[in-house]
Design a protein around this motif. Structure first.
Motif, PDB file in Angstrom:
ATOM      1  N   ILE A  39      35.160  -5.996  23.023  1.00 35.90           N
ATOM      2  CA  ILE A  39      34.138  -5.055  23.478  1.00 35.90           C
ATOM      3  C   ILE A  39      32.987  -5.034  22.480  1.00 35.90           C
ATOM      4  CG2 ILE A  39      33.637  -2.678  24.142  1.00 35.90           C
ATOM      5  CD1 ILE A  39      36.637  -2.293  24.651  1.00 35.90           C
ATOM      6  N   GLY A  40      31.785  -5.323  22.985  1.00 34.74           N
ATOM      7  CA  GLY A  40      30.569  -5.232  22.182  1.00 34.74           C
ATOM      8  C   GLY A  40      29.811  -3.969  22.538  1.00 34.74           C
ATOM      9  N   GLU A  41      28.569  -3.874  22.048  1.00 33.92           N
ATOM     10  CA  GLU A  41      27.846  -2.612  22.269  1.00 33.92           C
ATOM     11  C   GLU A  41      27.021  -2.622  23.550  1.00 33.92           C
ATOM     12  OE1 GLU A  41      25.786  -2.738  18.459  1.00 33.92           O
ATOM     13  OE2 GLU A  41      23.898  -2.929  19.532  1.00 33.92           O
ATOM     14  N   GLY A  42      26.255  -3.681  23.780  1.00 32.77           N
ATOM     15  CA  GLY A  42      25.414  -3.736  24.974  1.00 32.77           C
ATOM     16  C   GLY A  42      24.715  -5.070  25.050  1.00 32.77           C
ATOM     17  N   PRO A  43      24.112  -5.360  26.186  1.00 29.08           N
ATOM     18  CA  PRO A  43      23.452  -6.658  26.353  1.00 29.08           C
ATOM     19  C   PRO A  43      22.194  -6.768  25.494  1.00 29.08           C
ATOM     20  CG  PRO A  43      23.803  -5.540  28.470  1.00 29.08           C
ATOM     21  CD  PRO A  43      24.080  -4.547  27.402  1.00 29.08           C
ATOM     22  N   GLY A  44      21.930  -7.984  25.016  1.00 32.52           N
ATOM     23  CA  GLY A  44      20.661  -8.299  24.379  1.00 32.52           C
ATOM     24  C   GLY A  44      19.748  -9.001  25.380  1.00 32.52           C
ATOM     25  N   GLN A  45      18.689  -9.584  24.859  1.00 27.78           N
ATOM     26  CA  GLN A  45      17.678 -10.199  25.740  1.00 27.78           C
ATOM     27  C   GLN A  45      18.274 -11.316  26.598  1.00 27.78           C
ATOM     28  OE1 GLN A  45      14.369 -11.993  23.627  1.00 27.78           O
ATOM     29  NE2 GLN A  45      13.002 -11.560  25.329  1.00 27.78           N
ATOM     30  N   GLU A  46      19.023 -12.204  25.962  1.00 32.31           N
ATOM     31  CA  GLU A  46      19.565 -13.355  26.686  1.00 32.31           C
ATOM     32  C   GLU A  46      20.646 -12.913  27.685  1.00 32.31           C
ATOM     33  OE1 GLU A  46      17.976 -15.950  26.497  1.00 32.31           O
ATOM     34  OE2 GLU A  46      19.301 -17.399  27.475  1.00 32.31           O
ATOM     35  N   GLU A  47      21.420 -11.929  27.278  1.00 31.89           N
ATOM     36  CA  GLU A  47      22.450 -11.404  28.182  1.00 31.89           C
ATOM     37  C   GLU A  47      21.799 -10.737  29.395  1.00 31.89           C
ATOM     38  OE1 GLU A  47      22.467 -10.887  24.892  1.00 31.89           O
ATOM     39  OE2 GLU A  47      24.273 -11.955  24.250  1.00 31.89           O
ATOM     40  N   ASP A  48      20.731  -9.998  29.141  1.00 36.29           N
ATOM     41  CA  ASP A  48      20.002  -9.329  30.220  1.00 36.29           C
ATOM     42  C   ASP A  48      19.440 -10.359  31.207  1.00 36.29           C
ATOM     43  OD1 ASP A  48      18.684  -7.093  31.483  1.00 36.29           O
ATOM     44  OD2 ASP A  48      16.837  -7.668  30.480  1.00 36.29           O
ATOM     45  N   ARG A 112      44.215  -4.220  31.720  1.00 32.74           N
ATOM     46  CA  ARG A 112      45.415  -3.840  30.969  1.00 32.74           C
ATOM     47  C   ARG A 112      45.659  -4.787  29.779  1.00 32.74           C
ATOM     48  NH1 ARG A 112      49.276  -5.322  33.543  1.00 32.74           N
ATOM     49  NH2 ARG A 112      48.099  -6.542  35.040  1.00 32.74           N
ATOM     50  N   PRO A 113      44.648  -4.948  28.914  1.00 30.43           N
ATOM     51  CA  PRO A 113      44.847  -5.858  27.771  1.00 30.43           C
ATOM     52  C   PRO A 113      45.934  -5.350  26.847  1.00 30.43           C
ATOM     53  CG  PRO A 113      42.912  -4.487  27.401  1.00 30.43           C
ATOM     54  CD  PRO A 113      43.380  -4.200  28.803  1.00 30.43           C
ATOM     55  N   GLN A 114      46.584  -6.284  26.153  1.00 26.40           N
ATOM     56  CA  GLN A 114      47.599  -5.885  25.169  1.00 26.40           C
ATOM     57  C   GLN A 114      46.978  -5.602  23.809  1.00 26.40           C
ATOM     58  OE1 GLN A 114      50.056  -9.412  26.062  1.00 26.40           O
ATOM     59  NE2 GLN A 114      51.768  -7.969  26.050  1.00 26.40           N
ATOM     60  N   ILE A 115      45.794  -6.187  23.567  1.00 29.78           N
ATOM     61  CA  ILE A 115      45.065  -5.939  22.329  1.00 29.78           C
ATOM     62  C   ILE A 115      43.583  -5.818  22.672  1.00 29.78           C
ATOM     63  CG2 ILE A 115      44.324  -6.930  20.106  1.00 29.78           C
ATOM     64  CD1 ILE A 115      47.010  -8.263  19.863  1.00 29.78           C
ATOM     65  N   ILE A 116      42.907  -4.885  22.007  1.00 28.89           N
ATOM     66  CA  ILE A 116      41.458  -4.751  22.133  1.00 28.89           C
ATOM     67  C   ILE A 116      40.831  -5.031  20.764  1.00 28.89           C
ATOM     68  CG2 ILE A 116      39.573  -3.090  22.465  1.00 28.89           C
ATOM     69  CD1 ILE A 116      41.349  -1.651  24.530  1.00 28.89           C
ATOM     70  N   ILE A 117      39.772  -5.831  20.762  1.00 28.90           N
ATOM     71  CA  ILE A 117      38.934  -6.000  19.567  1.00 28.90           C
ATOM     72  C   ILE A 117      37.610  -5.309  19.852  1.00 28.90           C
ATOM     73  CG2 ILE A 117      37.618  -7.629  18.148  1.00 28.90           C
ATOM     74  CD1 ILE A 117      39.771  -9.725  18.675  1.00 28.90           C
ATOM     75  N   THR A 118      37.196  -4.407  18.967  1.00 29.58           N
ATOM     76  CA  THR A 118      35.849  -3.838  19.075  1.00 29.58           C
ATOM     77  C   THR A 118      34.963  -4.554  18.060  1.00 29.58           C
ATOM     78  OG1 THR A 118      36.595  -2.057  17.609  1.00 29.58           O
ATOM     79  CG2 THR A 118      36.499  -1.577  19.971  1.00 29.58           C
ATOM     80  N   LEU A 119      33.765  -4.908  18.496  1.00 28.08           N
ATOM     81  CA  LEU A 119      32.864  -5.710  17.663  1.00 28.08           C
ATOM     82  C   LEU A 119      31.701  -4.846  17.185  1.00 28.08           C
ATOM     83  CD1 LEU A 119      32.956  -8.836  19.980  1.00 28.08           C
ATOM     84  CD2 LEU A 119      33.944  -8.705  17.674  1.00 28.08           C
TER      85      LEU A 119
END
Ligand code: SF4
Length: 207
Positions: A39-48, A112-119
């Protein structure tokens, strides 16, 4: 609602003040039955522009980090706390997160992930209801408790931060990230197979 239906519904969301300035909603992508979710925070320019999370240099680095322990992008699921780009890549504001986070909670409920990574800071603070910064939280296992069963969660540095701090020294951000992703891989290998036990959303409140 399944993940695909959720994404279709989200793609027309205009709930918060990020909607008028976005080009595309970036719902998330990856394996809908993933064991590992990032999980990241939000889209940037390229993601948008592309409607895909973590593309560009940060996305490439994220793929390299995963690949270093034999995890491919196609086997994980990648999403963000907010689905529309904040103007000028600023951090999403609390009211925007509060409007948007139900999409993410429902995504986690479907996958239903078994592990979450927050970035980075924003997803870590959202997931753990903390105001601590990422330098304090990274590398320490925690639990995501907003659903009916706790999910192990490891905060890690955001790849964009690593791009800005590219020096490879023992104890530096890249070295710490290497320790973190090895810990994620070892934990994944030690966990039993996923079950189909449903998850209920317990908490939709921000902070
Ligand atoms: S950021 Fe989230 S709540 Fe705001 S318009 Fe986009 S999808 Fe809707």
């Amino acid at each position: 609602m399944n993940l695909e239906q959720l994404g279709q519904t989200c793609s027309t969301c205009t709930t918060c003040k990020l909607a008028p300035t976005r080009q595309n909603v970036v719902f998330g992508e990856g394996n809908s039955d993933a064991r590992l979710m990032l999980i990241g925070e939000g889209p940037g320019q390229e993601e948008d522009r592309t409607s895909r999370p973590f593309v560009g240099q940060a996305g490439q680095l994220l793929e390299q980090i995963l690949g270093a322990v034999g995890i491919t992008r196609s086997e994980v699921y990648i999403g963000n706390v907010v689905k529309c780009r904040p103007p000028n890549n600023r951090n999403p504001e609390p009211d925007e997160i509060a409007s948007c986070d139900h999409w993410l909670l429902e995504q986690i409920q479907c996958i239903r992930p078994q592990i979450i990574i927050t970035l980075g800071n924003v997803p870590t603070q959202w997931a753990l209801n903390t105001s601590l910064g990422i330098t304090k939280t990274r590398g320490t296992w925690a639990e995501f408790t907003k659903l009916s069963h706790p999910i192990p969660l490891l905060p890690m540095f955001h790849p964009a931060y690593l791009l800005r701090n590219a020096i490879r020294t023992v104890g530096g951000p890249k070295w710490l990230t290497w320790q973190d992703i090895k810990a994620v891989k070892a934990t994944l290998e030690a966990l039993p197979e996923k079950t189909n036990a449903p998850l209920e959303i317990k908490q939709t409140k921000l902070f």
